[in-house]
Design an enzyme around this catalytic site. Structure first.
Site, PDB file in Angstrom:
ATOM      1  N   ASP A 140       9.046 -15.336   4.879  1.00 29.70           N
ATOM      2  CA  ASP A 140       7.599 -15.164   4.844  1.00 29.70           C
ATOM      3  C   ASP A 140       6.993 -16.051   3.766  1.00 29.70           C
ATOM      4  O   ASP A 140       7.507 -17.140   3.492  1.00 29.70           O
ATOM      5  CB  ASP A 140       7.278 -13.677   4.622  1.00 29.70           C
ATOM      6  CG  ASP A 140       6.044 -13.227   5.384  1.00 29.70           C
ATOM      7  OD1 ASP A 140       4.928 -13.626   5.013  1.00 29.70           O
ATOM      8  OD2 ASP A 140       6.202 -12.462   6.358  1.00 29.70           O
ATOM      9  N   HIS A 199       1.216 -11.927   2.020  1.00 27.28           N
ATOM     10  CA  HIS A 199       1.757 -11.427   3.276  1.00 27.28           C
ATOM     11  C   HIS A 199       3.224 -11.021   3.146  1.00 27.28           C
ATOM     12  O   HIS A 199       3.639  -9.957   3.620  1.00 27.28           O
ATOM     13  CB  HIS A 199       1.581 -12.527   4.325  1.00 27.28           C
ATOM     14  CG  HIS A 199       1.857 -12.134   5.735  1.00 27.28           C
ATOM     15  ND1 HIS A 199       3.120 -12.200   6.300  1.00 27.28           N
ATOM     16  CD2 HIS A 199       1.042 -11.688   6.707  1.00 27.28           C
ATOM     17  CE1 HIS A 199       3.057 -11.819   7.557  1.00 27.28           C
ATOM     18  NE2 HIS A 199       1.804 -11.504   7.844  1.00 27.28           N
ATOM     19  N   SER A 380       2.522  -8.386  12.516  1.00 28.45           N
ATOM     20  CA  SER A 380       3.278  -8.649  11.282  1.00 28.45           C
ATOM     21  C   SER A 380       3.653  -7.367  10.582  1.00 28.45           C
ATOM     22  O   SER A 380       4.620  -7.321   9.823  1.00 28.45           O
ATOM     23  CB  SER A 380       2.450  -9.509  10.328  1.00 28.45           C
ATOM     24  OG  SER A 380       2.560 -10.864  10.611  1.00 28.45           O
TER      25      SER A 380
END
Length: 445
Positions: A140, A199, A380
């Protein structure tokens, strides 16, 4: 977004060369696959006379991928020049991958863990295990410090090869820290500015966050460990970096990169890029599975068929789409035959009261060392719940194989609590029933 292919004749073969459509960010890097090592070596080190080299620009060889393939930068040249190299059998754009989706809101309960209708029944699974001994690699944006992740992280790696995108002053290195993925207006193909998402930290928290003081949130596998693997920075990341990171996280060898201390049991890919699964990703994922590592990917938030987005459309991947708070398919979620199963992803409503809570940094650009909890929504957020369930399964039965993992996820999914006319796979992930089944089958011939 799709990439049309321009057919160019090379020797007796027709080698397709993908090109960007008008209005898209121009393609500059390609992954070229050769029929043999000799041809690949010749392309890496072309024999060009001095007189000719002063007149004709050449593609620049960037590196060799761990799973096979050579990355070239065409720096403004017609990409068709790549097809003229001897032994070329496949050319794919080194596409940009971006987070599969997250949008922010706050809420104070983890409904997705325990709701009797839409929750994943985590507490039922925890009767047997909370993930001790298992490892999840999160590929990520990297990781930011957070008190709920203290003691949960194993050594990771930064695979972002572009120093400008990495924002850390160099290319690949052993520090997977998230330097922030913020962008100004006019950058990254967007007319508006954006703040850093953190994220990767959010995804890691959903997998394995702990709450020693009882006041925070919990990951689905709070006794598992996370390997933070940075593959995205400013404007996203390169597909070639993702492919190399998959090889590394699954225990494969990469020249110049120290071997991983403990390979992952499962790799989480909460990222997406449009188009078919290319050779580079397919080969890396196939190698990971051959080493016994499961691969879980977000189906994407484009509201289209999941089969049109990779890596969720790659063979052998557990593809996860998202359900809203009411149990129906989330309006943004990709869908269709390519989806393996669904998990809660949040409703993405105006007030965001029904989204997915996890860990982030408080910085708008770089990390400010100010840990927060935020609610995001997206596939996600759904995918790491399934990756964490795989960690619970491997904790309950370390010998369970990748095919058996997928079979148990599918066989023990619950019927969807709401409508999904466009296809949500086998149903809603059920952590309790799945771990129960793994424990029951453990040790059987």
């Amino acid at each position: 977004m799709t990439y049309p292919r321009l057919a160019l004749l090379v020797a007796a073969a027709c080698v397709p060369v993908p090109v960007a459509m008008a209005g898209e960010m121009p393609a500059d890097r390609y992954i070229v696959h050769f029929s043999d090592r000799v041809s690949a070596a010749a392309a890496r080190h072309p024999r060009v006379s001095h007189a000719r080299s002063t007149r004709i620009a050449q593609p620049v060889h960037v590196r060799t991928l761990a799973a096979g393939g050579e990355v070239f930068d065409v720096h403004g040249l017609d990409p068709g020049v790549l097809a003229s190299m001897a032994g070329v059998i496949d050319i794919e754009e080194d596409r940009i991958v971006t987070p599969a989706g997250r949008l922010t809101t706050l809420w104070h309960r983890q409904w997705y863990m325990h709701d009797p209708r839409v929750g994943i029944d985590a507490e039922v699974a925890w009767r047997y295990t909370k993930g001790a001994g298992s490892v999840v690699a999160v590929l990520d944006t990297g990781i930011a410090p957070h008190p709920q992740l203290v003691g949960q992280l194993l050594p990771g790696y930064d695979f972002v090869s572009d120093a400008a995108a990495a924002r850390d002053g160099d290319g690949r290195d052993a520090n997977p820290a998230d330097e922030g993925d913020w962008s100004d207006a006019g950058e990254c193909g967007s007319s508006t500015a954006s703040e850093s998402s953190w994220h990767g930290t959010h995804v890691a928290g959903l997998v394995a966050a702990r709450s020693p003081d009882g006041r925070g949130m919990l990951g689905v596998a709070p006794e598992a460990k996370v390997i933070p693997v940075r593959v995205m920075g400013k404007c996203g990341g390169r597909l070639s970096d993702v492919a190399d990171a998959i090889v590394w996280a699954s225990g494969g060898e990469l020249p110049g990169v120290p071997a991983i201390a403990r390979r992952a049991d499962v790799i989480n890919l909460s990222l997406r890029t449009p188009g078919a699964c290319g050779t580079a990703l397919a080969t890396a994922i196939g190698q990971a599975r051959s080493r016994g590592v499961a691969v879980v990917a977000a189906a994407g938030n484009d509201g289209i068929r999941a089969s049109a987005v990779s890596p969720s459309n790659c063979a052998g991947v557990v593809s996860v789409n998202a359900l809203a708070r009411d149990g129906s398919m989330a309006w943004y979620s990709n869908h269709g035959d390519g989806v393996t199963l669904a998990a809660p992803g949040g409703s993405l409503t105006t007030f965001g009261a029904d989204d997915i809570l996890s860990t982030v940094d408080g910085g708008k650009r770089g990390s400010e060392g100010r840990p927060l909890l935020k609610y995001y929504a997206g596939t996600s957020m759904a995918a790491p719940q399934v990756s964490a369930l795989v960690a619970l399964m491997r904790s309950a039965d370390p010998a369970i194989g990748v095919e058996a993992i997928t079979r148990q996820l599918v066989d023990n999914a619950r019927p969807l609590p709401g409508p999904c006319p466009k296809g949500c796979g086998a149903g809603l992930m059920d952590a309790g029933a799945t771990v129960d089944a793994v424990v029951e089958d453990r040790g059987k011939p």
